[in-house]
Enzyme design. Structure first.
Site, PDB file in Angstrom:
ATOM      1  N   ASP A 128       3.099  -3.437   2.150  1.00 44.89           N
ATOM      2  CA  ASP A 128       3.273  -4.311   0.988  1.00 44.89           C
ATOM      3  C   ASP A 128       2.232  -4.002  -0.094  1.00 44.89           C
ATOM      4  OD1 ASP A 128       5.393  -5.529   2.169  1.00 44.89           O
ATOM      5  OD2 ASP A 128       4.232  -7.226   2.974  1.00 44.89           O
ATOM      6  N   CYS A 129       1.003  -3.673   0.335  1.00 49.34           N
ATOM      7  CA  CYS A 129      -0.036  -3.402  -0.663  1.00 49.34           C
ATOM      8  C   CYS A 129      -0.110  -1.922  -1.041  1.00 49.34           C
ATOM      9  CB  CYS A 129      -1.399  -3.897  -0.172  1.00 49.34           C
ATOM     10  SG  CYS A 129      -1.835  -3.310   1.471  1.00 49.34           S
ATOM     11  N   TYR A 130       0.462  -1.054  -0.210  1.00 48.06           N
ATOM     12  CA  TYR A 130       0.526   0.391  -0.515  1.00 48.06           C
ATOM     13  C   TYR A 130       1.985   0.823  -0.352  1.00 48.06           C
ATOM     14  CZ  TYR A 130      -4.584   0.485  -0.018  1.00 48.06           C
ATOM     15  OH  TYR A 130      -5.919   0.262  -0.168  1.00 48.06           O
TER      16      TYR A 130
END
Length: 496
Positions: A128-130
């Site tokens: 989700d963050c990368y």
């Protein structure tokens, strides 16, 4: 006598006296260690050789959208990624699978330092963050945030020399070794070696500032496999790759072995007392080492003879009563250049000495890998059926039938191996009208030593497409035979 702080003050004033280790040897010989200690403040050392345990940490910065790299390659060479999202470690010995034994991590590091463009590919599983799953780009060293040369093991205090008693050419990290003691090789710079000039690590330790790859580096601890009790100390070093020079960081390929990185290292030895002056006045003949037989593929290789760097640098060695050529794997020319450059840096006031915050350990023990349950050739060796060279094919055929064997070893009166014949060789020779054993035997025989591991025996049989290996002692006398059938039976008896 003097402190590092006092030496640095002399560097600042321009009154410091610095000499190379080669020059110090002459000074000590002519004037003695007491006078040399009074006159000389610093001795510079240098070495330039293949140091496989080398590599670099690289930080690429974040892409948009960002990626948490999972598999990374640089010019086709895979880098290790077990760090944060866009950090990796490129190791010198990792090879490009498309160019094995030609291009590897050492070459990537050299190309980076030379300012060449490097092709980077990275894949990810996406989070989700990368969220990004792939990136492909071209970079130079200037595009990286950090490029840190970080070598776990460099600059061995001394090295063993290598030769080969076997019956075939072998390719090693010590270079190409010809059969039957056809040559020898060695590494290291002898009297210019950094750790040989301070063998008790009085001035070398964590935080020592050094010449590294043409720039400034630091010792960050003892290297892996540090073995001070046997005078095989090593260094762990780091430095800013962006400030280094490709002349002193060179990718290398060793035929049949792999890739590596030649690293230039120079360590200043401050002369704090008479003892250090005496130690830095050493000669090549003072540095002793062993010539090992790499024809025996074991960790503990037989010692062929004791030798020293004076003899090794002469280019020839006497082995078994004959002279054989010796090749250096390190560059003495570049090692001298490094010691001279470091001396000039000190004399011109651009390089100051640092006080180590912790000395290298003197009591570390180097242990071998613990491997359990691996059998040796002697454990599956059977009695060999032999013939003399004077026997004819009929006698050989009778021995094959009586012994229910497929291989006959041909020996001389002393029991030395001269050849081998198989049951197929004998059958075909009889059918074709041959009568003499000499006419049909194979004289170039692949052999094993009794202490070789079973895995090595299997590898030799596969490489040469043969089904038996005579077992010989170090002089070539027959001890027995290892056969494919015998290995299969032994493995079948093992409990896994």
């Amino acid at each position: 006598m003097r402190t590092i702080e006092e030496i640095n003050e002399k560097i600042k004033e321009g009154s410091v006296v610095a000499v190379t280790a080669e020059e110090m040897g002459i000074i000590v010989e002519e004037k003695g260690p007491e006078r040399a200690a009074e006159e000389v403040d610093v001795v510079t050392t240098g070495t330039f050789g293949a140091m496989c345990s080398s590599g670099a940490f690289l930080n690429f910065g974040h892409s948009d959208p960002p990626i948490k790299m999972e598999r990374v390659t640089l010019n086709g060479v895979e880098a290790y990624h077990g760090n944060a999202a866009v950090d990796c470690y490129i190791g010198a010995t990792k090879m490009d699978p498309e160019r094995p034994f030609e291009y590897g991590g050492g070459h990537v590091i050299e190309d980076l330092v030379a300012g060449k463009t490097i092709h980077v590919e990275a894949e990810a599983y996406g989070t989700d963050c990368y969220p990004r799953r792939r990136v492909e780009t071209d970079i130079t060293i200037e595009d990286l945030n950090q490029a840190i040369l970080c070598n776990p093991r460099n600059a061995y205090q001394r090295y063993n020399a290598a030769t080969n008693s076997g019956d075939e050419v072998i390719y090693t990290y010590m270079g190409k070794l010809l059969p039957d003691y056809g040559n020898a090789s060695f590494s290291g710079s002898g009297l210019l070696s950094p750790l040989s000039n301070d063998p008790d690590y009085e001035t070398i330790g964590v935080g020592t500032r050094i010449f590294l790859g043409g720039g400034i580096g630091y010792i960050i601890g003892e290297g892996t496999q540090h073995d001070p009790k046997n005078r095989f100390g090593t260094l762990m070093v780091k430095g800013d790759l962006k400030r280094m020079n490709p002349r002193y960081l060179r990718g290398a390929s060793f035929t049949g072995y792999g890739t590596s990185l030649y690293v230039g290292i120079g360590v200043p030895i401050p002369i704090l007392n008479v003892g250090l002056a005496e130690k830095t006045g050493l000669k090549d003949e003072d540095i002793w080492t062993d010539l090992l037989d790499y024809g025996v593929p074991r960790r503990v290789r037989p010692v062929v003879k004791r030798t020293n760097y004076g003899e090794l640098k002469s280019g020839k060695l006497e082995v078994d009563g004959r002279e054989i050529p010796v090749q250096p794997l390190s560059s003495l020319k570049v090692a001298r250049e490094i010691a001279e450059t470091l001396k000039e840096w000190i004399l011109s006031g651009v390089f100051y000495l640092s006080e180590p915050v912790e000395r290298l350990p003197l009591d570390v023990e180097f242990k071998p890998m613990k491997v359990t349950g691996e059998p040796e050739a002697r454990m599956v060796m059977e009695s060999a059926v032999t013939c003399s060279m004077d026997e004819d094919l009929r006698e050989a055929a009778e021995k094959i039938v009586r012994g229910e064997v497929n291989h006959i070893l041909v020996t001389d009166e002393g029991g030395y191996l001269k050849g081998i014949v198989t049951s197929f060789d004998v059958t075909r020779a009889v059918a074709e009208g041959f009568r003499s054993l000499k006419e049909v035997m194979t004289t170039k025989v692949i052999t094993v030593r009794p202490e070789e591991l079973l895995g090595s025996c299997i590898q030799k049989m596969e490489e040469h497409k043969i089904s038996a290996l005579p077992v010989v002692d170090k002089d070539g006398r027959v001890m027995g035979i290892v056969t494919a059938e015998g290995i299969a039976k032994a493995l079948g008896r093992r409990r896994f």
